[in-house]
Design a protein around this motif. Structure first.
Motif, PDB file in Angstrom:
ATOM      1  N   GLU A  29       0.829  -1.215   0.000  1.00  0.00           N
ATOM      2  CA  GLU A  29       0.000   0.000   0.000  1.00  0.00           C
ATOM      3  C   GLU A  29       0.855   1.255   0.000  1.00  0.00           C
ATOM      4  O   GLU A  29       0.501   2.256  -0.639  1.00  0.00           O
ATOM      5  CB  GLU A  29      -0.945   0.022   1.200  1.00  0.00           C
ATOM      6  CG  GLU A  29      -1.772   1.298   1.237  1.00  0.00           C
ATOM      7  CD  GLU A  29      -3.022   1.208   2.085  1.00  0.00           C
ATOM      8  OE1 GLU A  29      -3.458   2.258   2.576  1.00  0.00           O
ATOM      9  OE2 GLU A  29      -3.559   0.102   2.247  1.00  0.00           O
ATOM     10  N   SER A  30       1.980   1.230   0.687  1.00  0.00           N
ATOM     11  CA  SER A  30       2.856   2.407   0.703  1.00  0.00           C
ATOM     12  C   SER A  30       3.318   2.771  -0.704  1.00  0.00           C
ATOM     13  O   SER A  30       3.484   3.963  -1.025  1.00  0.00           O
ATOM     14  CB  SER A  30       4.066   2.162   1.606  1.00  0.00           C
ATOM     15  OG  SER A  30       4.836   1.056   1.128  1.00  0.00           O
ATOM     16  N   ALA A  39       0.641   9.906  -4.953  1.00  0.00           N
ATOM     17  CA  ALA A  39       1.202  11.181  -4.492  1.00  0.00           C
ATOM     18  C   ALA A  39       2.062  11.816  -5.577  1.00  0.00           C
ATOM     19  O   ALA A  39       2.027  13.045  -5.776  1.00  0.00           O
ATOM     20  CB  ALA A  39       2.018  10.967  -3.216  1.00  0.00           C
ATOM     21  N   VAL A  53       0.351   4.445  -2.464  1.00  0.00           N
ATOM     22  CA  VAL A  53       0.249   5.816  -1.969  1.00  0.00           C
ATOM     23  C   VAL A  53       1.312   6.690  -2.630  1.00  0.00           C
ATOM     24  O   VAL A  53       1.035   7.820  -3.068  1.00  0.00           O
ATOM     25  CB  VAL A  53       0.396   5.851  -0.432  1.00  0.00           C
ATOM     26  CG1 VAL A  53       0.529   7.287   0.076  1.00  0.00           C
ATOM     27  CG2 VAL A  53      -0.798   5.166   0.229  1.00  0.00           C
ATOM     28  N   ASN A  54       2.508   6.177  -2.731  1.00  0.00           N
ATOM     29  CA  ASN A  54       3.616   6.916  -3.340  1.00  0.00           C
ATOM     30  C   ASN A  54       3.310   7.248  -4.802  1.00  0.00           C
ATOM     31  O   ASN A  54       3.510   8.386  -5.253  1.00  0.00           O
ATOM     32  CB  ASN A  54       4.897   6.082  -3.231  1.00  0.00           C
ATOM     33  CG  ASN A  54       6.150   6.835  -3.643  1.00  0.00           C
ATOM     34  OD1 ASN A  54       6.107   8.014  -3.937  1.00  0.00           O
ATOM     35  ND2 ASN A  54       7.272   6.133  -3.666  1.00  0.00           N
ATOM     36  N   ASP A  93      -8.405   7.630   3.315  1.00  0.00           N
ATOM     37  CA  ASP A  93      -7.390   7.502   4.366  1.00  0.00           C
ATOM     38  C   ASP A  93      -6.097   8.239   4.033  1.00  0.00           C
ATOM     39  O   ASP A  93      -5.395   8.698   4.937  1.00  0.00           O
ATOM     40  CB  ASP A  93      -7.074   6.024   4.621  1.00  0.00           C
ATOM     41  CG  ASP A  93      -8.235   5.263   5.228  1.00  0.00           C
ATOM     42  OD1 ASP A  93      -9.183   5.910   5.710  1.00  0.00           O
ATOM     43  OD2 ASP A  93      -8.202   4.021   5.189  1.00  0.00           O
ATOM     44  N   ASN A  94      -5.777   8.320   2.744  1.00  0.00           N
ATOM     45  CA  ASN A  94      -4.453   8.828   2.353  1.00  0.00           C
ATOM     46  C   ASN A  94      -4.458  10.165   1.629  1.00  0.00           C
ATOM     47  O   ASN A  94      -3.422  10.845   1.604  1.00  0.00           O
ATOM     48  CB  ASN A  94      -3.761   7.794   1.453  1.00  0.00           C
ATOM     49  CG  ASN A  94      -3.501   6.483   2.152  1.00  0.00           C
ATOM     50  OD1 ASN A  94      -2.674   6.410   3.055  1.00  0.00           O
ATOM     51  ND2 ASN A  94      -4.221   5.434   1.753  1.00  0.00           N
ATOM     52  N   PHE A  95      -5.603  10.573   1.068  1.00  0.00           N
ATOM     53  CA  PHE A  95      -5.596  11.767   0.221  1.00  0.00           C
ATOM     54  C   PHE A  95      -6.789  12.696   0.477  1.00  0.00           C
ATOM     55  O   PHE A  95      -7.155  13.486  -0.389  1.00  0.00           O
ATOM     56  CB  PHE A  95      -5.564  11.361  -1.262  1.00  0.00           C
ATOM     57  CG  PHE A  95      -4.314  10.629  -1.650  1.00  0.00           C
ATOM     58  CD1 PHE A  95      -3.135  11.309  -1.898  1.00  0.00           C
ATOM     59  CD2 PHE A  95      -4.303   9.240  -1.711  1.00  0.00           C
ATOM     60  CE1 PHE A  95      -1.967  10.643  -2.223  1.00  0.00           C
ATOM     61  CE2 PHE A  95      -3.145   8.555  -2.046  1.00  0.00           C
ATOM     62  CZ  PHE A  95      -1.968   9.258  -2.304  1.00  0.00           C
ATOM     63  N   PHE A 146      -9.034   3.768   0.498  1.00  0.00           N
ATOM     64  CA  PHE A 146      -7.655   4.118   0.138  1.00  0.00           C
ATOM     65  C   PHE A 146      -7.516   5.623  -0.053  1.00  0.00           C
ATOM     66  O   PHE A 146      -6.594   6.260   0.481  1.00  0.00           O
ATOM     67  CB  PHE A 146      -7.257   3.373  -1.138  1.00  0.00           C
ATOM     68  CG  PHE A 146      -5.944   3.796  -1.727  1.00  0.00           C
ATOM     69  CD1 PHE A 146      -4.748   3.351  -1.185  1.00  0.00           C
ATOM     70  CD2 PHE A 146      -5.895   4.645  -2.827  1.00  0.00           C
ATOM     71  CE1 PHE A 146      -3.523   3.742  -1.718  1.00  0.00           C
ATOM     72  CE2 PHE A 146      -4.686   5.036  -3.373  1.00  0.00           C
ATOM     73  CZ  PHE A 146      -3.495   4.589  -2.824  1.00  0.00           C
TER      74      PHE A 146
END
Length: 282
Positions: free
Chosen positions: A131-132, A139, A135-136, A215-217, A212
């Protein structure tokens, strides 16, 4: 364990021209996706980054619509195929890409930041098992986009693989019971295939896609829509349309787009899901 970019590049170097023709045999996926992009970007030309765009099936289609497209992919073999098409178009005086190059969606400097009206991530998240890493990649795409720029991010549904093995090799569900118990929990498909090598792919559920991004964006992206790229014709149910007249395939794609691609009851029918997101003007 982080995904190996070498393994992914080798996989697509082997797949080669088959990746170019895949969308010809699944016309609904192609046409619904192009309409999704067109509806979000009604005016051309727009500057578009196609990150992980393979041999350029979407990139060249968007160039034909007068968009200014930069294509990047991890596989040198796929970029070579795109370069052949680019050379043909240049020789014929046809619309072509602004640039094409080998590059990694995980590289924060893959392209120039803040200049793109739209960024396509239609392939990279299929193969980033951590998942990292996903996310990368997103991003990095956010950095490429202008404020209020649009991101198109595609995912493969867990349902797609289950339908595939049910049709081709149903005994695998029992023969590989432990593998599939884990797969249904985390969506990670990591195997060695003779003649192909290490295959890393990630498959997901509709609810997990929304989580996803939330939570991250939440601070940088607004999820505009989540759409099935095949409508209700996942599982290769659109394959006969590849032999139909173009207007027939287009009519089915329009029906899928308009009636069967965004309802909650239809999203689970998809092999591929596309999230359309807008970068917030912070």
């Amino acid at each position: 364990m982080p995904t190996s970019p070498t393994d992914i590049a080798n996989l697509y170097n082997i797949l080669g021209a088959g990746e170019l023709s895949r969308l010809d045999t699944h016309p609904v996926e192609l046409l619904v996706t192009l309409r999704t992009i067109r509806e979000a970007l009604p005016q051309a030309p727009q500057r578009i980054a196609d990150v992980g765009g393979g041999p350029g099936k979407y990139a060249f289609a968007l160039a034909d619509q007068r968009h200014l497209v930069d294509l990047v992919d991890l596989s040198p073999g796929l970029i070579q195929i795109a370069q052949v098409e680019q050379d043909k178009r240049n020789a014929a005086g046809q619309k072509s890409l602004q640039s094409l190059a080998v590059g990694n969606a995980l590289d924060p400097n893959i392209l120039r930041h803040g200049i793109y009206d739209a960024v396509l991530l239609l392939g990279p998240l299929y193969h980033l098992v951590e998942e990292s890493e996903r996310v990368n990649a997103v991003a990095n795409a956010v950095r490429l986009a202008k404020p209020k720029g649009v991101l198109f991010v595609a995912f493969v549904s867990i349902s797609a693989h289950l339908r595939d093995i049910a049709m081709r090799d149903p005994s695998r569900l029992i023969a590989e019971k432990e593998f599939y118990a884990k797969y249904l929990q985390d969506g990670r498909y990591e195997k060695f295939k003779p003649g192909v090598g290490n295959v890393h792919s990630f498959h997901t559920q509709v609810s997990d896609i929304r989580s996803f991004f939330a939570d991250n964006f939440a601070d940088t992206l607004e999820l505009m829509e989540l759409r099935s790229q095949e409508g209700i014709l996942g599982g290769s149910l659109d394959s006969a349309l590849s032999k139909s007249q173009p207007q027939v395939a287009q009519a089915w794609a329009d029906l899928m787009y308009e009636k069967y691609s965004t309802g909650e009851e239809h999203l689970g029918c998809a092999d591929h899901l596309i999230a359309v997101l807008k970068k917030k003007d912070l």
